[in-house]
Motif scaffolding. Structure first.
Motif: not given
Length: 439
Positions: A319-336
């Protein structure tokens, strides 16, 4: 701040800079650097500083070992934790051959090629990452333990949350380096923390993530703690993810903010492209055997699904407005390796647009509580590193985005890593020995 080469040389002279770190990453995203003295900087800009590339994982062979680091002047950053007298600055570098041509195994170069492809299609991609990590206590000898820094939970405050001062120092240090964190909080796991970044262009976002990991480890050590980006350092607790928030701009408008329908199905086509290529990308987004113990628990995805706001999905539309509208990819992890990860994800989305792909209907139920018959037929994220490697080897998509030598070296190294893990009698101990200190 974006510096030109002449502005950099002037800054070095006027600000008592005594050491210059030329930073780069190997093919796994591990940061390396060479330090030079200020008088050597003009030569570095003109010719580059040579290093033994055969000693860097996945780079060159002994018989062709010389590569050159050429600092990127726009990445100039003072290291705030170094002395104010005799300052230390850092540049990220472009890696080149002696004749000045780019080294094809340089992750920044690979990412730049994808960015240029997006621009040729009229798109400007932005990424804001959300990165989780754990803080652990040290023993009396100064060695890391597996005892968490605290036993707080999601968004707890002091005294349950003992990490607030560390997070504050991390965020202030990042600001001094020109990086803009948006928010920070205690995460679900004991000793687990998260820092979220304001969106920026894709290359800067990757550079910032590499910087962030070094800042977190440095600040943690200054506070007598060990920071770990291991995806699942505590077997029964929440894993650490790297959520990648992506927005796409065309003609100055964010296509994910599609209220006016100027760009029709483009957001869904981009999402469909990412979902279609996830199986082939996962070895790069989740490159450790330990990465796969995170999936399917504590809001980490298991199935290749999408929805609005639903945190049990692979992709969600916050849920976001204007420039903050986006998709969020949730599978990656910080070791990449963020350069390779971002290159693959953005290219997948662009192919989704060019091929007018359509995603399956949104799956709006809580996957963790959904009845089995509702889950039947849903595609799964690869369930092990071994499975992910096989899919990546067969992927014409990965071969299109990544140089063949880099692809072969990365997957061969990961296959050997998987084989060692598979042979280990105590797999938890193998993971702890291999990743707890180093990731």
């Amino acid at each position: 701040m974006n510096y030109t080469m002449n502005e950099v040389l002037k800054f070095i002279k006027e600000n008592d800079v005594k050491f210059i770190r030329l930073a780069f990453c190997d093919i796994f995203g591990t940061q390396k650097n060479i330090s030079i003295m200020p008088d050597e900087l003009p030569r570095a800009f003109e010719y580059g500083i040579s290093f033994d590339a055969s000693a860097i994982s996945g780079f060159m062979n002994v018989e062709e070992s010389d590569l050159f680091l050429v600092p990127d002047p726009v990445t100039l950053s003072v290291l705030p934790w170094r002395p104010s007298h005799g300052r230390v600055v850092r540049f990220f570098c472009n890696i080149k051959h002696q004749d000045g041509t780019p080294f094809e195994g340089d992750g920044r170069y690979t990412l730049k090629k994808v960015i240029r492809q997006a621009e040729a299609l009229g798109y400007n991609c932005k990424i804001g990452s959300e990165c989780e990590f754990y803080l652990f206590q040290m023993d009396e000898k100064g060695m890391p333990t597996t005892v968490p820094h605290d036993f707080g939970g999601y968004c707890d405050i002091a005294p349950m949350d003992k990490g607030e001062n560390v997070r504050r120092e991390i965020c202030l240090t990042l600001e001094e380096m020109g990086i803009k964190p948006e928010s920070s909080h205690h995460e679900q796991g004991p000793g687990q923390n998260e820092v979220d970044f304001k969106y920026s262009d894709v290359l800067t976002a990757a550079d910032n993530l590499v910087t962030f990991k070094s800042v977190v480890k440095t600040v943690a050590a200054r506070n007598g703690l060990h920071a770990s980006f291991m995806p699942k350092p505590l077997p029964e607790k929440s894993g650490s993810g790297l959520h990648i928030n992506i927005s796409l701009f065309k003609n100055g408008l964010n296509v994910f903010n599609n209220r006016g329908k100027e760009y029709g199905q483009i957001p869904e086509e981009f999402i469909a492209g990412v979902m279609a290529k996830i199986p082939e990308m996962t070895a790069f987004l989740n490159p450790l055997p330990n990465s796969y113990t995170r999936f399917g628990k504590f809001e980490a995805p298991k199935y290749i699904t999408w929805s609005h706001q639903n945190r049990s999905q692979l992709i969600r539309i916050p849920a976001a407005e204007d420039e903050y509208c986006r998709m969020e990819l949730r599978s990656p992890d910080p070791s990449c390796n963020p350069y390779l990860a971002f290159a693959l994800v953005v290219q997948a989305g662009l192919e989704g647009i060019s091929q007018h792909m359509q995603p399956l209907p949104a799956f709006d139920a809580n996957i963790y509580e959904a009845e089995h018959d509702k889950l039947h037929g849903l595609a799964l994220i690869p369930e092990s590193l071994n499975s992910a490697i096989k899919l990546a080897r067969e992927s014409t998509f990965a071969q299109h985005v990544l140089p063949q030598k880099t692809l072969d070296k990365f997957l061969s190294s990961k296959q050997a890593e998987w084989d060692r893990y598979n042979r280990a009698e105590n797999k938890e101990q193998f993971e702890r020995t291999s990743y707890f200190l180093n990731v």
